[in-house]
Design a protein around this motif. Structure first.
Motif, mmCIF file in Angstrom:
data_model
loop_
_atom_site.group_PDB
_atom_site.id
_atom_site.type_symbol
_atom_site.label_atom_id
_atom_site.label_comp_id
_atom_site.label_asym_id
_atom_site.label_seq_id
_atom_site.Cartn_x
_atom_site.Cartn_y
_atom_site.Cartn_z
ATOM 1 N N HIS A 145 17.093 46.111 -18.181
ATOM 2 C CA HIS A 145 15.976 45.419 -17.534
ATOM 3 C C HIS A 145 15.562 46.150 -16.254
ATOM 4 N N PRO A 152 15.322 41.289 -12.718
ATOM 5 C CA PRO A 152 15.033 40.025 -13.403
ATOM 6 C C PRO A 152 14.669 38.956 -12.370
ATOM 7 N N ALA A 156 17.477 33.939 -13.229
ATOM 8 C CA ALA A 156 18.518 34.476 -14.113
ATOM 9 C C ALA A 156 19.914 34.110 -13.621
ATOM 10 N N PHE A 236 13.512 35.774 -18.160
ATOM 11 C CA PHE A 236 12.289 36.584 -18.201
ATOM 12 C C PHE A 236 11.060 35.902 -17.595
#
Length: 275
Positions: A145, A152, A156, A236
């Motif tokens: 990522h 992120p 998260a 996300f």
């Protein structure tokens, strides 16, 4: 062997009382899995990366699958890979434990016949190993990522909340299938097929919006659907799942875990006679 009764907190008492033994057995199992191989535990990193590459190629290149997102992102292969990988990591916690559950006691017959051993911790050991593999997967996910999409979202950090209902559901089903597998030897084959079917009926390779409206209610009966959807919100989209929905899911998972534990403890008296 300590007795913890049949109350709804008995499974937590068991896990806490035997926590040291669970961790030792999990560590031994992880070591045994990679002992003797040239790369050793490096395979724990290579395996998910290789599977990620294969699934991404098949679904995003061959089948041209795309994942619609609220922001309009999710169309590139790398973004699809991130979404796919996150779903696979979580599903594999359930899948790995369930595939092993029907044969779990049969693989440890010596614990049943020769020594006084808390058999009920074996699904907990299996879950600990699956969480170890998931932890490696999430490290890979975060690195991937960072490389393709940056940091992120802060939500998260709340991912452990999603792991709670996942772990409880996994434990409940593992206790049930581990006990039933002693008496029904064909159960391992049935569960293996069922796990594969469940994987493709979970929003791992596609978003729920790709499912026709008339079928969505059926897919929501799958316990993994809510877990996978909420995990993507956190990882996300930067959205926090509804506390009410999360609370109901966790409560339902707790009931599943408790009933599975009760079934295991009730049927364990017959294990020695069968094996």
């Amino acid at each position: 062997m300590a007795g913890f009764g049949a109350g709804p907190f008995a499974l937590f008492q068991t896990a806490w009382h035997h926590r040291s033994l669970i961790l030792r057995l999990a560590r031994r199992e992880i070591d045994a899995r990679y002992r003797g191989s040239v790369l050793g535990i490096v395979w724990a990193v290579l395996n998910p990366i290789l599977m990620l590459a294969v699934y991404t190629f098949v679904f995003s290149v061959v089948f041209q699958a795309r994942w619609g997102t609220p922001s309009g992102a999710g169309g590139s292969n790398t973004e699809f890979a991130l979404l796919l990988f996150s779903g696979l990591i979580l599903f594999n916690v359930l899948g790995e434990c369930l595939n092993r559950a029907p044969g779990l006691l049969l693989e440890n017959i010596s614990y049943i016949k020769k020594v006084v051993f808390p058999l009920e911790i074996l699904p907990l050991v299996s879950l600990a190993v699956a969480l170890f593999n998931a932890g490696i997967g999430f490290v890979i996910l975060v690195v991937f990522h960072l490389l393709v999409a940056g940091l992120p979202p802060a939500t998260a950090l709340l991912l452990p909340l999603i792991l709670a209902p996942l772990c409880l559901t996994t434990l409940g089903l593992s206790w049930f299938f581990a006990a039933a597998g002693v008496f029904l030897r064909d159960l391992r084959q049935v569960v293996g097929v069922a796990v594969t079917v469940l994987m493709f009926l979970s929003p791992i390779f596609y978003p729920m919006t790709a499912i026709p409206e008339r079928f969505r209610a059926i897919l929501h009966l799958n316990p993994m659907t809510a877990i996978l959807e909420q995990s993507k919100d956190l990882l996300f989209w930067g959205r926090i799942p509804s506390p009410v929905e999360w609370g109901l899911a966790t409560l339902g998972a707790w009931v599943v875990a408790w009933l599975g534990y009760l079934w295991f403890m009730k049927t364990r008296r017959g294990f020695a006679d069968v094996v």
